[in-house]
Motif scaffolding. Structure first.
Motif, PDB file in Angstrom:
ATOM      1  N   ALA A 170      -3.099  10.580 -27.749  1.00 26.92           N
ATOM      2  CA  ALA A 170      -2.750  10.333 -29.143  1.00 26.92           C
ATOM      3  C   ALA A 170      -3.780  10.985 -30.040  1.00 26.92           C
ATOM      4  CB  ALA A 170      -2.677   8.837 -29.426  1.00 26.92           C
ATOM      5  N   TYR A 171      -3.335  11.377 -31.234  1.00 28.42           N
ATOM      6  CA  TYR A 171      -4.240  12.008 -32.202  1.00 28.42           C
ATOM      7  C   TYR A 171      -4.071  11.307 -33.547  1.00 28.42           C
ATOM      8  CZ  TYR A 171      -6.721  15.371 -35.058  1.00 28.42           C
ATOM      9  OH  TYR A 171      -7.626  15.939 -35.917  1.00 28.42           O
ATOM     10  N   GLY A 172      -5.211  11.059 -34.216  1.00 29.27           N
ATOM     11  CA  GLY A 172      -5.162  10.389 -35.518  1.00 29.27           C
ATOM     12  C   GLY A 172      -4.581   8.994 -35.401  1.00 29.27           C
ATOM     13  N   THR A 173      -4.961   8.284 -34.349  1.00 26.71           N
ATOM     14  CA  THR A 173      -4.323   7.029 -33.965  1.00 26.71           C
ATOM     15  C   THR A 173      -5.357   5.948 -33.697  1.00 26.71           C
ATOM     16  OG1 THR A 173      -2.366   8.070 -32.997  1.00 26.71           O
ATOM     17  CG2 THR A 173      -2.996   5.952 -32.089  1.00 26.71           C
ATOM     18  N   HIS A 174      -4.986   4.707 -34.010  1.00 25.23           N
ATOM     19  CA  HIS A 174      -5.827   3.566 -33.663  1.00 25.23           C
ATOM     20  C   HIS A 174      -4.933   2.339 -33.525  1.00 25.23           C
ATOM     21  CE1 HIS A 174      -5.465   1.952 -37.769  1.00 25.23           C
ATOM     22  NE2 HIS A 174      -5.577   3.203 -38.168  1.00 25.23           N
ATOM     23  N   THR A 175      -5.518   1.234 -33.071  1.00 26.36           N
ATOM     24  CA  THR A 175      -4.739   0.004 -32.930  1.00 26.36           C
ATOM     25  C   THR A 175      -5.219  -1.102 -33.866  1.00 26.36           C
ATOM     26  OG1 THR A 175      -6.097  -0.826 -31.096  1.00 26.36           O
ATOM     27  CG2 THR A 175      -4.174   0.521 -30.524  1.00 26.36           C
ATOM     28  N   MET A 176      -5.966  -0.742 -34.914  1.00 28.10           N
ATOM     29  CA  MET A 176      -6.260  -1.732 -35.944  1.00 28.10           C
ATOM     30  C   MET A 176      -4.939  -2.092 -36.618  1.00 28.10           C
ATOM     31  SD  MET A 176      -9.070  -1.602 -39.038  1.00 28.10           S
ATOM     32  CE  MET A 176     -10.460  -1.680 -37.905  1.00 28.10           C
ATOM     33  N   VAL A 177      -4.729  -3.372 -36.858  1.00 28.28           N
ATOM     34  CA  VAL A 177      -3.397  -3.852 -37.237  1.00 28.28           C
ATOM     35  C   VAL A 177      -3.388  -4.381 -38.663  1.00 28.28           C
ATOM     36  CG1 VAL A 177      -3.816  -6.164 -36.317  1.00 28.28           C
ATOM     37  CG2 VAL A 177      -1.475  -5.282 -36.442  1.00 28.28           C
ATOM     38  N   ALA A 178      -2.252  -4.210 -39.328  1.00 32.63           N
ATOM     39  CA  ALA A 178      -2.101  -4.643 -40.722  1.00 32.63           C
ATOM     40  C   ALA A 178      -2.136  -6.167 -40.835  1.00 32.63           C
ATOM     41  CB  ALA A 178      -0.789  -4.108 -41.290  1.00 32.63           C
ATOM     42  N   THR A 179      -2.805  -6.650 -41.877  1.00 28.90           N
ATOM     43  CA  THR A 179      -2.885  -8.095 -42.096  1.00 28.90           C
ATOM     44  C   THR A 179      -1.528  -8.681 -42.454  1.00 28.90           C
ATOM     45  OG1 THR A 179      -3.522  -7.682 -44.404  1.00 28.90           O
ATOM     46  CG2 THR A 179      -5.298  -7.997 -42.810  1.00 28.90           C
ATOM     47  N   MET A 180      -0.598  -7.859 -42.974  1.00 30.06           N
ATOM     48  CA  MET A 180       0.730  -8.360 -43.340  1.00 30.06           C
ATOM     49  C   MET A 180       1.482  -8.908 -42.128  1.00 30.06           C
ATOM     50  SD  MET A 180       3.049  -4.895 -43.801  1.00 30.06           S
ATOM     51  CE  MET A 180       4.578  -5.786 -43.584  1.00 30.06           C
ATOM     52  N   GLY A 182       0.127 -10.858 -39.967  1.00 28.65           N
ATOM     53  CA  GLY A 182      -0.436 -12.159 -39.627  1.00 28.65           C
ATOM     54  C   GLY A 182      -1.747 -12.122 -38.879  1.00 28.65           C
ATOM     55  N   TRP A 183      -2.355 -10.948 -38.772  1.00 29.42           N
ATOM     56  CA  TRP A 183      -3.626 -10.824 -38.049  1.00 29.42           C
ATOM     57  C   TRP A 183      -4.805 -10.935 -39.015  1.00 29.42           C
ATOM     58  CZ3 TRP A 183      -3.586 -10.549 -32.796  1.00 29.42           C
ATOM     59  CH2 TRP A 183      -2.380 -10.202 -32.180  1.00 29.42           C
ATOM     60  N   PRO A 184      -5.946 -11.431 -38.544  1.00 30.91           N
ATOM     61  CA  PRO A 184      -7.150 -11.445 -39.392  1.00 30.91           C
ATOM     62  C   PRO A 184      -7.574 -10.026 -39.771  1.00 30.91           C
ATOM     63  CG  PRO A 184      -7.422 -12.876 -37.474  1.00 30.91           C
ATOM     64  CD  PRO A 184      -6.172 -12.090 -37.238  1.00 30.91           C
ATOM     65  N   ALA A 185      -8.260  -9.901 -40.875  1.00 37.09           N
ATOM     66  CA  ALA A 185      -8.729  -8.595 -41.345  1.00 37.09           C
ATOM     67  C   ALA A 185      -9.608  -7.926 -40.299  1.00 37.09           C
ATOM     68  CB  ALA A 185      -9.508  -8.766 -42.645  1.00 37.09           C
ATOM     69  N   GLY A 186      -9.383  -6.622 -40.114  1.00 43.84           N
ATOM     70  CA  GLY A 186     -10.211  -5.839 -39.217  1.00 43.84           C
ATOM     71  C   GLY A 186      -9.900  -5.992 -37.747  1.00 43.84           C
ATOM     72  N   THR A 187      -8.762  -6.615 -37.396  1.00 44.34           N
ATOM     73  CA  THR A 187      -8.425  -6.832 -35.994  1.00 44.34           C
ATOM     74  C   THR A 187      -8.021  -5.527 -35.312  1.00 44.34           C
ATOM     75  OG1 THR A 187      -7.661  -9.099 -36.393  1.00 44.34           O
ATOM     76  CG2 THR A 187      -6.861  -8.012 -34.395  1.00 44.34           C
ATOM     77  N   VAL A 188      -8.630  -5.246 -34.185  1.00 39.02           N
ATOM     78  CA  VAL A 188      -8.239  -4.134 -33.322  1.00 39.02           C
ATOM     79  C   VAL A 188      -7.512  -4.720 -32.113  1.00 39.02           C
ATOM     80  CG1 VAL A 188      -9.049  -2.236 -31.861  1.00 39.02           C
ATOM     81  CG2 VAL A 188     -10.132  -2.658 -34.073  1.00 39.02           C
ATOM     82  N   LEU A 189      -6.239  -4.389 -31.967  1.00 34.75           N
ATOM     83  CA  LEU A 189      -5.449  -4.956 -30.876  1.00 34.75           C
ATOM     84  C   LEU A 189      -5.751  -4.239 -29.565  1.00 34.75           C
ATOM     85  CD1 LEU A 189      -1.932  -5.361 -32.537  1.00 34.75           C
ATOM     86  CD2 LEU A 189      -3.735  -7.072 -32.272  1.00 34.75           C
ATOM     87  N   PRO A 190      -5.764  -4.968 -28.460  1.00 28.21           N
ATOM     88  CA  PRO A 190      -5.930  -4.306 -27.161  1.00 28.21           C
ATOM     89  C   PRO A 190      -4.738  -3.406 -26.867  1.00 28.21           C
ATOM     90  CG  PRO A 190      -5.330  -6.616 -26.876  1.00 28.21           C
ATOM     91  CD  PRO A 190      -5.599  -6.429 -28.328  1.00 28.21           C
ATOM     92  N   ALA A 191      -5.007  -2.217 -26.394  1.00 25.92           N
ATOM     93  CA  ALA A 191      -3.929  -1.295 -26.040  1.00 25.92           C
ATOM     94  C   ALA A 191      -3.165  -1.833 -24.836  1.00 25.92           C
ATOM     95  CB  ALA A 191      -4.497   0.086 -25.735  1.00 25.92           C
ATOM     96  N   GLN A 192      -1.869  -1.642 -24.852  1.00 24.43           N
ATOM     97  CA  GLN A 192      -1.016  -2.087 -23.756  1.00 24.43           C
ATOM     98  C   GLN A 192      -0.778  -0.904 -22.814  1.00 24.43           C
ATOM     99  OE1 GLN A 192      -0.110  -5.492 -23.534  1.00 24.43           O
ATOM    100  NE2 GLN A 192      -1.688  -5.460 -25.117  1.00 24.43           N
ATOM    101  N   VAL A 193      -1.807  -0.552 -22.080  1.00 27.02           N
ATOM    102  CA  VAL A 193      -1.750   0.607 -21.184  1.00 27.02           C
ATOM    103  C   VAL A 193      -2.328   0.236 -19.829  1.00 27.02           C
ATOM    104  CG1 VAL A 193      -1.930   2.295 -23.069  1.00 27.02           C
ATOM    105  CG2 VAL A 193      -4.004   1.476 -21.954  1.00 27.02           C
ATOM    106  N   ASP A 194      -1.784   0.859 -18.795  1.00 25.21           N
ATOM    107  CA  ASP A 194      -2.316   0.726 -17.441  1.00 25.21           C
ATOM    108  C   ASP A 194      -2.633   2.099 -16.873  1.00 25.21           C
ATOM    109  OD1 ASP A 194      -2.024  -2.104 -17.319  1.00 25.21           O
ATOM    110  OD2 ASP A 194       0.113  -1.855 -16.918  1.00 25.21           O
TER     111      ASP A 194
END
Length: 309
Positions: A170-180, A182-194
């Motif tokens: 991936a390029y220009g990509t991250h898993t920080m998630v929008a607060t809209m 329901g996540w707390p500010a600044g949350t980085v979600l664990p990637a769902q990869v194996d």
């Protein structure tokens, strides 16, 4: 190796007329000089390297698949079948546009990690079985998922739910998630990869910086590096920082009438050189982890700072 392409479609479950994915499938081809080729422009696949691993690439929001043609064709030339697609569907708040699609409910705290956030990915892969020209040419037990911007995000949120995935990039990509959601500010979600992940970003990415308020952060952080550090934990993971490149470095040409290129910073290196360096890294990464070749992914240090797990 000659590369040709064909068009196909896939239903992705949305209500018509939205949600139909229009695919462009790039494949290694062998010209035979037949009348059929002359009259139709259709070349048969080259059987020499078959069956070919499949690479599915998800575009950024409102970025048409044509912008990724150079990237897709170069990967196909290395012995892969590469699929890109355009899909017009609802984005959010009643707006419609080009999107790989995201199941917003699957990205909320009570559901994240239970199913893919991008149902279009398995639907597109399933549709490839219907292409008569490529019968016997596809190895869907060796799949890579790639993406740009939001397309890369849904790849990282969905990969482990898709059979056969051996690598992601991936390029220009991250898993920080929008607060809209329901996540707390600044949350980085664990990637769902194996599988191993190659994560790329440019030092001049203005789009990610311009989106920080979505994540409840008053000032820009570094969500891509945080994703590499906090969301990924595989021994083959790579972080590639492309010097002087911006958010749209993997797109050529960049459409100034759509998407959010107006937020981007001017590149400080030749865009073609940065794109070439990142593409070469992607190819070696896929050769190593999808084709199983004895190669070590590497990059020109003058253009890319490469960090290994």
């Amino acid at each position: 190796m000659s590369v040709r392409s064909l068009w196909w479609s896939a239903a992705t479950g949305d209500s018509p007329p939205f949600g139909i994915a229009h695919l462009k499938v790039y494949y290694p081809a062998r010209a035979e000089g037949t009348d059929a080729e002359r009259l139709t422009g259709v070349f048969p696949p080259d059987p020499a390297g078959a069956p070919y691993p499949v690479v599915l690439f998800c575009s950024g929001v409102n970025v048409e698949q044509a912008a990724y043609r150079p990237l897709a064709a170069d990967i196909a030339a290395a012995g892969f079948v590469v699929v890109t697609f355009d899909r017009v569907a609802e984005l959010f708040g009643g707006q419609y546009g080009l999107t790989p699609g995201v199941d917003l409910d699957a990205a909320r705290p009570d559901a994240y990690g239970t199913r893919p956030t991008c149902p279009a990915i398995p639907a597109v892969l399933d549709a490839l079985d219907g292409i008569d020209l490529l019968k016997g040419m596809l190895d869907l037990d060796r799949v890579a998922l790639g993406g740009h911007s939001a397309g890369g995000t849904v790849v990282l949120q969905s990969a482990r739910f898709v059979p056969g995935v051996r690598a992601c990039f991936a390029y220009g990509t991250h898993t920080m998630v929008a607060t809209m959601l329901g996540w707390p500010a600044g949350t980085v979600l664990p990637a769902q990869v194996d599988c191993p992940v190659l994560l790329g970003v440019g030092t001049r990415d203005g789009v990610i910086a311009g989106s920080s308020d979505r994540y409840g952060e008053p000032s820009p952080s570094d969500p891509v590096s945080r994703t590499f550090t906090e969301a990924l934990d595989g021994p083959g993971d790579l972080l590639a920082v492309v010097k002087g490149a911006n958010h749209f470095a993997v797109a050529d040409p960049v459409d100034p009438t759509a998407a959010r290129a107006f937020l981007d910073l001017d590149p400080e290196t030749d865009p073609a050189a940065g794109r070439r360096a990142f593409t070469d890294l992607v190819v070696t990464f896929l050769r190593a982890h999808v084709r199983g070749e004895d190669v070590t992914p590497s990059a020109d240090p003058a253009l890319i700072d490469l960090r290994r797990r």
